[in-house]
Design a protein around this motif. Structure first.
Motif, PDB file in Angstrom:
ATOM      1  N   LYS A  97       4.314   8.594  41.209  1.00 52.59           N
ATOM      2  CA  LYS A  97       5.184   9.427  40.389  1.00 52.59           C
ATOM      3  C   LYS A  97       6.154   8.565  39.579  1.00 52.59           C
ATOM      4  CE  LYS A  97       8.350  13.337  40.579  1.00 52.59           C
ATOM      5  NZ  LYS A  97       9.093  14.294  41.429  1.00 52.59           N
ATOM      6  N   ARG A  98       6.604   7.468  40.189  1.00 51.18           N
ATOM      7  CA  ARG A  98       7.494   6.540  39.487  1.00 51.18           C
ATOM      8  C   ARG A  98       6.805   5.994  38.255  1.00 51.18           C
ATOM      9  NH1 ARG A  98       7.565   0.987  39.655  1.00 51.18           N
ATOM     10  NH2 ARG A  98       9.514  -0.015  38.943  1.00 51.18           N
ATOM     11  N   MET A  99       5.528   5.599  38.383  1.00 53.91           N
ATOM     12  CA  MET A  99       4.811   5.050  37.244  1.00 53.91           C
ATOM     13  C   MET A  99       4.614   6.099  36.150  1.00 53.91           C
ATOM     14  SD  MET A  99       4.510   1.908  37.824  1.00 53.91           S
ATOM     15  CE  MET A  99       3.577   1.599  36.333  1.00 53.91           C
ATOM     16  N   ASP A 100       4.356   7.344  36.539  1.00 60.84           N
ATOM     17  CA  ASP A 100       4.228   8.413  35.546  1.00 60.84           C
ATOM     18  C   ASP A 100       5.539   8.591  34.764  1.00 60.84           C
ATOM     19  OD1 ASP A 100       1.615   8.871  36.287  1.00 60.84           O
ATOM     20  OD2 ASP A 100       2.095  10.507  37.667  1.00 60.84           O
ATOM     21  N   ASN A 101       6.641   8.545  35.504  1.00 60.43           N
ATOM     22  CA  ASN A 101       7.955   8.708  34.859  1.00 60.43           C
ATOM     23  C   ASN A 101       8.278   7.543  33.924  1.00 60.43           C
ATOM     24  OD1 ASN A 101       8.312  11.103  36.249  1.00 60.43           O
ATOM     25  ND2 ASN A 101       9.519  10.167  37.885  1.00 60.43           N
ATOM     26  N   LEU A 102       7.890   6.319  34.329  1.00 62.34           N
ATOM     27  CA  LEU A 102       8.156   5.151  33.497  1.00 62.34           C
ATOM     28  C   LEU A 102       7.359   5.186  32.193  1.00 62.34           C
ATOM     29  CD1 LEU A 102       8.355   2.217  36.095  1.00 62.34           C
ATOM     30  CD2 LEU A 102      10.228   3.261  34.800  1.00 62.34           C
ATOM     31  N   GLY A 103       6.270   5.961  32.188  1.00 63.13           N
ATOM     32  CA  GLY A 103       5.488   6.104  30.961  1.00 63.13           C
ATOM     33  C   GLY A 103       6.272   6.755  29.832  1.00 63.13           C
ATOM     34  N   GLN A 104       7.376   7.449  30.170  1.00 67.83           N
ATOM     35  CA  GLN A 104       8.221   8.067  29.150  1.00 67.83           C
ATOM     36  C   GLN A 104       9.157   7.043  28.486  1.00 67.83           C
ATOM     37  OE1 GLN A 104      10.295  11.459  30.804  1.00 67.83           O
ATOM     38  NE2 GLN A 104       8.611  11.857  32.231  1.00 67.83           N
ATOM     39  N   TYR A 105       9.249   5.853  29.087  1.00 67.03           N
ATOM     40  CA  TYR A 105      10.201   4.858  28.606  1.00 67.03           C
ATOM     41  C   TYR A 105       9.550   3.603  28.046  1.00 67.03           C
ATOM     42  CZ  TYR A 105      13.458   7.600  31.486  1.00 67.03           C
ATOM     43  OH  TYR A 105      14.199   8.611  32.046  1.00 67.03           O
ATOM     44  N   LEU A 106       8.404   3.186  28.625  1.00 64.35           N
ATOM     45  CA  LEU A 106       7.830   1.874  28.335  1.00 64.35           C
ATOM     46  C   LEU A 106       6.657   1.929  27.365  1.00 64.35           C
ATOM     47  CD1 LEU A 106       7.786   0.464  31.987  1.00 64.35           C
ATOM     48  CD2 LEU A 106       9.287  -0.311  30.135  1.00 64.35           C
ATOM     49  N   THR A 107       6.418   0.808  26.678  1.00 67.28           N
ATOM     50  CA  THR A 107       5.214   0.642  25.877  1.00 67.28           C
ATOM     51  C   THR A 107       4.028   0.481  26.818  1.00 67.28           C
ATOM     52  OG1 THR A 107       5.482  -1.763  25.828  1.00 67.28           O
ATOM     53  CG2 THR A 107       6.527  -0.502  24.051  1.00 67.28           C
ATOM     54  N   GLU A 108       2.828   0.515  26.271  1.00 66.00           N
ATOM     55  CA  GLU A 108       1.622   0.357  27.091  1.00 66.00           C
ATOM     56  C   GLU A 108       1.611  -1.003  27.800  1.00 66.00           C
ATOM     57  OE1 GLU A 108      -0.684   2.574  27.833  1.00 66.00           O
ATOM     58  OE2 GLU A 108       0.384   4.069  26.631  1.00 66.00           O
ATOM     59  N   GLU A 109       2.009  -2.032  27.067  1.00 67.32           N
ATOM     60  CA  GLU A 109       2.047  -3.372  27.664  1.00 67.32           C
ATOM     61  C   GLU A 109       3.116  -3.441  28.750  1.00 67.32           C
ATOM     62  OE1 GLU A 109       2.711  -8.069  26.366  1.00 67.32           O
ATOM     63  OE2 GLU A 109       2.972  -6.460  24.885  1.00 67.32           O
ATOM     64  N   GLY A 110       4.289  -2.856  28.482  1.00 68.10           N
ATOM     65  CA  GLY A 110       5.360  -2.859  29.471  1.00 68.10           C
ATOM     66  C   GLY A 110       4.979  -2.088  30.725  1.00 68.10           C
ATOM     67  N   LEU A 111       4.267  -0.976  30.542  1.00 66.66           N
ATOM     68  CA  LEU A 111       3.831  -0.171  31.690  1.00 66.66           C
ATOM     69  C   LEU A 111       2.824  -0.938  32.539  1.00 66.66           C
ATOM     70  CD1 LEU A 111       4.326   2.678  32.812  1.00 66.66           C
ATOM     71  CD2 LEU A 111       2.288   3.430  31.578  1.00 66.66           C
ATOM     72  N   SER A 112       1.977  -1.704  31.877  1.00 68.28           N
ATOM     73  CA  SER A 112       0.990  -2.516  32.602  1.00 68.28           C
ATOM     74  C   SER A 112       1.678  -3.611  33.425  1.00 68.28           C
ATOM     75  CB  SER A 112       0.014  -3.150  31.602  1.00 68.28           C
ATOM     76  OG  SER A 112      -0.893  -4.005  32.254  1.00 68.28           O
ATOM     77  N   LEU A 113       2.722  -4.241  32.846  1.00 69.28           N
ATOM     78  CA  LEU A 113       3.454  -5.282  33.569  1.00 69.28           C
ATOM     79  C   LEU A 113       4.262  -4.697  34.724  1.00 69.28           C
ATOM     80  CD1 LEU A 113       4.760  -7.357  30.508  1.00 69.28           C
ATOM     81  CD2 LEU A 113       2.982  -8.058  32.144  1.00 69.28           C
ATOM     82  N   ALA A 114       4.792  -3.489  34.553  1.00 73.63           N
ATOM     83  CA  ALA A 114       5.605  -2.857  35.604  1.00 73.63           C
ATOM     84  C   ALA A 114       4.758  -2.385  36.771  1.00 73.63           C
ATOM     85  CB  ALA A 114       6.382  -1.685  35.018  1.00 73.63           C
ATOM     86  N   GLN A 115       3.431  -2.298  36.563  1.00 75.05           N
ATOM     87  CA  GLN A 115       2.518  -1.831  37.614  1.00 75.05           C
ATOM     88  C   GLN A 115       2.569  -2.739  38.841  1.00 75.05           C
ATOM     89  OE1 GLN A 115       0.360   0.930  36.743  1.00 75.05           O
ATOM     90  NE2 GLN A 115      -0.045   1.098  38.943  1.00 75.05           N
TER      91      GLN A 115
END
Length: 303
Positions: A97-115
């Motif tokens: 759920k945290r990763m889904d929520n972060l999708g509202q804030y981060l770019t695709e590359e940033g979301l991949s790094l935050a994984q």
């Protein structure tokens, strides 16, 4: 018989020298022209002297108007993002759920790094208790935002409180929408500023009688001040110098008054201790007054 013939010699007349003839008026026109040119040059020089701009003393004053940038939107966006980014639980569903929520804030590359930040088997949980914005810098369409988080990290039954400072880059479009273009980078936390207090002492020129009078005046004033009306305050102070506070405080003591001569007036710096009847808290308030004596002492300025 010799005859003597005498020849009369002609008297030689001296040659007259030619007299030098001065002609008048032959170059008159040329002279007038030269005088006219001289007059025009002089007149032009005087005119330029009065109308010329002295470049050494002329200064152009350029007024630069600062544009006020409203950063409330980017600050709120950053605080919401920080709370989501630095909070997690050692639970698979919560992590997803945290990763889904972060999708509202981060770019695709940033979301991949935050994984990779929070693993599925992480043994800790984190709770962000506060986010404080430290600084916001505007760079074209991007903002560099520095912030401080207070975080509670729990592992099994052991909890630790801590704080960290980070810097993040936020992009803002023309509609005021935001997106995080770089993940938070840790920076140094702000430290307590170094400050050395100035020790100020009372003027030795002020006699004991004057000091005693001022102290009595201040004790009387601070005793009634918490509940005094505007009309009652005007007996002690010039109109507008002191505003009513209308609260229930009890005077305890005056602490470390310092009296300084300022021309014909006296400057007073003083700490006043009050007891709050409602909360039972002891408050210490600092005051600085300018006092003047006519018939009685009066506060003419406060700051």
């Amino acid at each position: 018989m010799k005859i003597k013939i005498e020849r009369s010699q002609k008297e030689k007349t001296p040659k007259k020298k030619k007299e030098r003839v001065i002609t008048v008026g032959k170059h008159r026109k040329m002279v007038l022209v030269l005088w006219f040119l001289l007059f025009c040059s002089l007149a032009f020089g005087i005119y330029k002297n009065f109308t010329a701009i002295d470049q050494h003393t002329t200064h152009e004053k350029v007024v630069v108007k600062e544009k006020i940038v409203n950063t409330s939107g980017v600050e709120n966006f950053t605080m919401d993002f920080a709370k989501e980014y630095f909070s997690w639980k050692n639970d698979k569903e919560v992590i997803e759920k945290r990763m889904d929520n972060l999708g509202q804030y981060l770019t695709e590359e940033g979301l991949s790094l935050a994984q990779d930040m929070v693993r599925a088997d992480i043994p800790t949980s984190s709770e962000v208790q506060a986010v404080k914005i430290l600084d916001v810098e505007k760079h074209s369409e991007e903002f560099i935002v520095s912030f401080l988080i207070n975080q509670k990290v729990t592992e099994e039954k052991k909890a630790q409180q801590g704080s960290s400072a980070y810097r993040v880059t936020i992009f803002e479009d023309k509609k005021g929408n935001h997106i995080v273009t770089s993940l938070p980078t840790m920076i140094a936390k702000p430290e307590k500023a170094q400050y050395k207090e100035k020790q100020v002492e009372s003027d030795s020129e002020i006699d004991a009688k004057t000091t005693e009078e001022i102290t009595e005046f201040l004790e009387t004033f601070f005793k009634i001040y918490p509940t005094a009306s505007e009309k009652e305050i005007e007996y002690f102070a010039e109109s507008g110098a002191i505003q009513p506070i209308n609260t229930n405080l009890k005077l305890v003591e005056l602490v470390s008054p310092v009296y300084r001569q300022k021309g014909e007036n006296i400057q007073v710096s003083i700490m006043v201790r009050y007891l709050d009847d409602a909360s039972k808290v002891m408050n210490s308030f600092q005051y600085c007054f300018i006092l003047q004596k006519l018939r009685n002492w009066k506060i003419i300025d406060a700051y």
